[in-house]
Design a protein around this motif. Structure first.
Motif, PDB file in Angstrom:
ATOM      1  N   GLU A  98       6.108   7.114  -5.157  1.00  0.00           N
ATOM      2  CA  GLU A  98       5.240   8.090  -5.829  1.00  0.00           C
ATOM      3  C   GLU A  98       4.617   9.055  -4.821  1.00  0.00           C
ATOM      4  OE1 GLU A  98       1.205   8.213  -8.621  1.00  0.00           O
ATOM      5  OE2 GLU A  98       2.148   6.297  -8.134  1.00  0.00           O
ATOM      6  N   VAL A  99       4.169   8.524  -3.693  1.00  0.00           N
ATOM      7  CA  VAL A  99       3.557   9.364  -2.666  1.00  0.00           C
ATOM      8  C   VAL A  99       4.590  10.269  -2.023  1.00  0.00           C
ATOM      9  CG1 VAL A  99       2.481   9.302  -0.371  1.00  0.00           C
ATOM     10  CG2 VAL A  99       1.615   7.836  -2.198  1.00  0.00           C
ATOM     11  N   ARG A 141       6.474  -2.181  11.410  1.00  0.00           N
ATOM     12  CA  ARG A 141       6.563  -1.336  10.222  1.00  0.00           C
ATOM     13  C   ARG A 141       5.161  -0.846   9.878  1.00  0.00           C
ATOM     14  NH1 ARG A 141      10.598  -3.911   5.760  1.00  0.00           N
ATOM     15  NH2 ARG A 141      10.056  -1.916   4.824  1.00  0.00           N
ATOM     16  N   LEU A 142       5.059   0.446   9.564  1.00  0.00           N
ATOM     17  CA  LEU A 142       3.777   1.029   9.182  1.00  0.00           C
ATOM     18  C   LEU A 142       3.893   1.646   7.800  1.00  0.00           C
ATOM     19  CD1 LEU A 142       2.497   2.810  12.425  1.00  0.00           C
ATOM     20  CD2 LEU A 142       1.719   0.652  11.444  1.00  0.00           C
ATOM     21  N   ASP A 143       2.999   1.266   6.925  1.00  0.00           N
ATOM     22  CA  ASP A 143       2.908   1.836   5.584  1.00  0.00           C
ATOM     23  C   ASP A 143       1.951   3.018   5.651  1.00  0.00           C
ATOM     24  OD1 ASP A 143       2.598   2.466   2.942  1.00  0.00           O
ATOM     25  OD2 ASP A 143       1.774   0.528   2.335  1.00  0.00           O
ATOM     26  N   THR A 144       2.474   4.233   5.477  1.00  0.00           N
ATOM     27  CA  THR A 144       1.651   5.438   5.609  1.00  0.00           C
ATOM     28  C   THR A 144       1.153   5.952   4.259  1.00  0.00           C
ATOM     29  OG1 THR A 144       3.507   7.005   5.454  1.00  0.00           O
ATOM     30  CG2 THR A 144       3.039   6.060   7.621  1.00  0.00           C
ATOM     31  N   THR A 145       1.332   5.160   3.205  1.00  0.00           N
ATOM     32  CA  THR A 145       0.974   5.594   1.857  1.00  0.00           C
ATOM     33  C   THR A 145      -0.460   6.104   1.781  1.00  0.00           C
ATOM     34  OG1 THR A 145       2.515   3.999   0.892  1.00  0.00           O
ATOM     35  CG2 THR A 145       0.799   4.882  -0.553  1.00  0.00           C
ATOM     36  N   ARG A 146      -1.383   5.385   2.395  1.00  0.00           N
ATOM     37  CA  ARG A 146      -2.803   5.721   2.284  1.00  0.00           C
ATOM     38  C   ARG A 146      -3.398   6.169   3.622  1.00  0.00           C
ATOM     39  NH1 ARG A 146      -4.884   3.531  -2.508  1.00  0.00           N
ATOM     40  NH2 ARG A 146      -6.978   3.324  -1.641  1.00  0.00           N
ATOM     41  N   LEU A 147      -2.520   6.586   4.560  1.00  0.00           N
ATOM     42  CA  LEU A 147      -2.999   7.033   5.859  1.00  0.00           C
ATOM     43  C   LEU A 147      -3.030   8.555   5.923  1.00  0.00           C
ATOM     44  CD1 LEU A 147      -1.109   4.712   8.402  1.00  0.00           C
ATOM     45  CD2 LEU A 147      -3.450   4.477   7.557  1.00  0.00           C
ATOM     46  N   SER A 148      -4.098   9.108   6.461  1.00  0.00           N
ATOM     47  CA  SER A 148      -4.125  10.536   6.771  1.00  0.00           C
ATOM     48  C   SER A 148      -3.330  10.764   8.051  1.00  0.00           C
ATOM     49  CB  SER A 148      -5.565  11.013   6.968  1.00  0.00           C
ATOM     50  OG  SER A 148      -6.112  10.448   8.152  1.00  0.00           O
TER      51      SER A 148
END
Length: 288
Positions: A98-99, A141-148
């Motif tokens: 979605e993002v 692994r980095l989830d950038t969904t909620r990262l600025s």
């Protein structure tokens, strides 16, 4: 030489990650054909603008590579990891679909895998399948969904550059299940069964970082038992991960909203493991 290979789905922040590494001294190459990586290692860039030897190298390898190159990459990576004079890490970035859709809609950029026959949504899903083998090989692994952008840069610098050459880097991440499960967790602990300060009006507006909630949860028998059980498990098994050359472990602690119980538990665990380990970090996904 320290080599960081960055991969991940388009729109997940690979360019930002490369820029962050460039800022701290890496020589960076975007969209390198995977089959050229061994040649690059054999003859790396020799000098920077300041005439200092280049020992830090970062390259981006993703779905823009031909399929044949991506199929060869696991074997290439295996050989690089076997070399004694190279510290090689694979960083994989991802966001939920979605993002990714929103990011592409906002920028109006064309997805590298979309065409007249393949919609943007289909291209994003296809890219996940295409890069699945690389995601499985990732050290971090980095989830950038909620990262600025700024949070992503800080996270890259913190976990890549502050990690010692030898030793395990651990991150405890609190989150709220109602906001979705992070994509980058190695372990997940559900603490929703513990007493919830949210249902006590005097405590509702505080977080697990603040003393009223800390005092309340510290006195609860179930909370202390949960902490002891998680601590015991990690004390037993984290050394096994380290012996097997694991570089990074991300441990998720989830409660309903991600403000009270999970924050408190994550902080307590980090405090405990900092007594014996050098690279222990905490991130509270739902807190400002």
């Amino acid at each position: 030489m320290k080599l960081v290979v960055i991969s991940g789905r388009s729109g997940s922040g690979k360019s930002t990650a490369l820029q962050a590494l460039e800022d701290i001294g890496f020589y960076c190459i975007d969209n390198l054909p995977a089959h050229l990586l061994p040649q690059l290692i054999t003859r790396p860039p020799e000098k920077s603008s300041s005439d200092a030897p280049k020992t830090l190298l970062a390259v981006s390898i993703d779905a823009r590579n031909p399929l044949s190159n991506l199929e060869e990459f696991p074997a290439i990576l295996k050989k690089l990891r076997e070399k004694q004079n190279i510290s090689c890490e694979l960083l994989y970035l991802d966001s939920n679909e979605e993002v990714l859709l929103k990011r592409y809609s906002a920028t109006r950029r064309k997805h590298p895998l979309s065409n007249e026959q393949r919609s943007l949504k289909d291209a994003i899903e296809y890219e996940r399948e295409l890069l699945g083998p690389l995601a499985e090989l990732a050290d971090l692994r980095l989830d950038t969904t909620r990262l600025s952008l700024y949070q992503l840069r800080d996270s890259i610098k913190l976990r890549i550059m502050q990690k010692q050459e030898q030793g395990l880097s651990i991150q405890f991440e609190s989150f709220g299940f109602k906001h979705g499960l992070p994509l980058d967790l190695d372990f997940t602990y559900d603490v929703r069964c513990l007493p919830n300060p949210y249902w006590l009006p005097p405590l509702r507006e505080y977080t697990g970082l603040q003393q009223p909630v800390i005092d309340f949860l510290s006195q609860e028998t179930e909370v202390n038992e949960m902490l002891a059980d998680i601590t015991g498990y990690l004390e037993k098994w984290l050394p096994v991960f380290e012996k097997n050359n694991r570089s990074y472990v991300t441990i998720g602690i989830g409660c309903t909203g991600g403000h009270h119980r999970s924050v408190f538990i994550a902080e307590q665990l980090a405090s405990h493991f900092r007594r014996t380990m050098d690279n222990v970090h905490v991130r509270h996904r739902e807190l400002p």
